[in-house]
Design an enzyme around this catalytic site. Structure first.
Site, PDB file in Angstrom:
ATOM      1  CD  GLN A   1       5.609   2.408   1.693  1.00  0.00           C
ATOM      2  OE1 GLN A   1       4.819   1.908   1.042  1.00  0.00           O
ATOM      3  NE2 GLN A   1       5.321   3.402   2.299  1.00  0.00           N
TER       4      GLN A   1
ATOM      5  CB  CYS B   1       4.261   8.750   0.595  1.00  0.00           C
ATOM      6  SG  CYS B   1       5.349   7.185   0.725  1.00  0.00           S
ATOM      7  CG  LEU B   2       1.181   4.986   4.731  1.00  0.00           C
ATOM      8  CD1 LEU B   2       0.838   3.514   4.669  1.00  0.00           C
ATOM      9  CD2 LEU B   2       0.318   5.845   5.611  1.00  0.00           C
TER      10      LEU B   2
ATOM     11  CG  HIS C   1       2.735   5.749  -4.406  1.00  0.00           C
ATOM     12  ND1 HIS C   1       2.802   6.979  -4.222  1.00  0.00           N
ATOM     13  CD2 HIS C   1       3.145   5.103  -3.225  1.00  0.00           C
ATOM     14  CE1 HIS C   1       3.349   7.288  -2.877  1.00  0.00           C
ATOM     15  NE2 HIS C   1       3.552   6.215  -2.230  1.00  0.00           N
ATOM     16  CD  GLU C   2       2.169   1.532  -2.025  1.00  0.00           C
ATOM     17  OE1 GLU C   2       3.323   1.097  -1.468  1.00  0.00           O
ATOM     18  OE2 GLU C   2       1.725   2.567  -1.734  1.00  0.00           O
TER      19      GLU C   2
ATOM     20  N   GLY D   1      -2.047   1.645   0.389  1.00  0.00           N
ATOM     21  CA  GLY D   1      -1.087   0.725  -0.578  1.00  0.00           C
ATOM     22  C   GLY D   1      -0.001   0.927   0.576  1.00  0.00           C
TER      23      GLY D   1
ATOM     24  CG  HIS E   1       7.332   2.787  -1.704  1.00  0.00           C
ATOM     25  ND1 HIS E   1       8.211   3.696  -1.084  1.00  0.00           N
ATOM     26  CD2 HIS E   1       6.148   3.456  -1.884  1.00  0.00           C
ATOM     27  CE1 HIS E   1       7.399   4.802  -0.677  1.00  0.00           C
ATOM     28  NE2 HIS E   1       6.232   4.506  -1.140  1.00  0.00           N
TER      29      HIS E   1
END
Length: 167
Positions: free
Chosen positions: A51, A88-89, A130-131, A46, A134
């Site tokens: 981000q 997480c990226l 999660h997204e 995702g 963000h």
């Protein structure tokens, strides 16, 4: 269009709350497409627009069941609870155990501006949550206990200092 790159913690842009998309245009479609490419290239499941420094409520998700391009997501129902580890990226190398609802129903617009509703469970539910965190400026580090969070911040400061000292 500028090349998208994933911002890393503690970049302050990651803490900004994303603005609603008023109309899905070709620009949003292009951004969703570019975000998808970057997510796949980075081996994520995702990616949220925040981000990559974009002030829009856009996310892309693919947990192995097909790509979802999502605009203005809102969770309208939550059930159950489970604790799982998340990475997480934007916070590479860090995993955090997070308690989240097991199942969520999400209302959103698709890439064509058509209203959709989706019941998600398992990894898809977790990816949506999660997204969407963000989009609200919330990161996995916010779920860490205070001691671990402090250690992470200290480690990042030392790493930054070493980089500056030893170019």
């Amino acid at each position: 269009m500028r090349e998208l790159k994933i911002l890393k913690f503690p970049d302050p842009i990651l803490r900004k709350k994303a603005s609603k998309v008023l109309k899905v245009t070709n620009r949003e479609k292009e951004l969703l497409s570019e975000m998808s490419k970057l997510m796949y290239f980075s081996q994520g499941v995702g990616l949220a627009a925040t981000q990559v420094g974009l002030d829009r409520q856009l996310i892309v998700i693919d947990v192995g069941t097909g790509l979802l391009k999502v605009v203005n997501p809102v969770i309208i129902k939550k059930t159950g609870a489970e604790i799982c580890e998340e990475g997480c990226l934007s916070v590479p190398g860090v995993c955090v155990k997070i308690k989240r609802p097991k199942t969520v129903t999400v209302h959103f617009l698709d890439e064509n501006g058509i209203p959709r509703e989706l019941r998600a469970e398992g990894l898809l539910s977790r990816a949506f949550q999660h997204e969407m965190d963000h989009l609200s400026g919330v990161l996995i580090v916010d779920y860490m206990n205070p001691v671990k969070k402090l250690l992470l911040k200290s480690k990042l400061k030392r790493k930054k200092f070493k980089t500056i000292q030893n170019p």
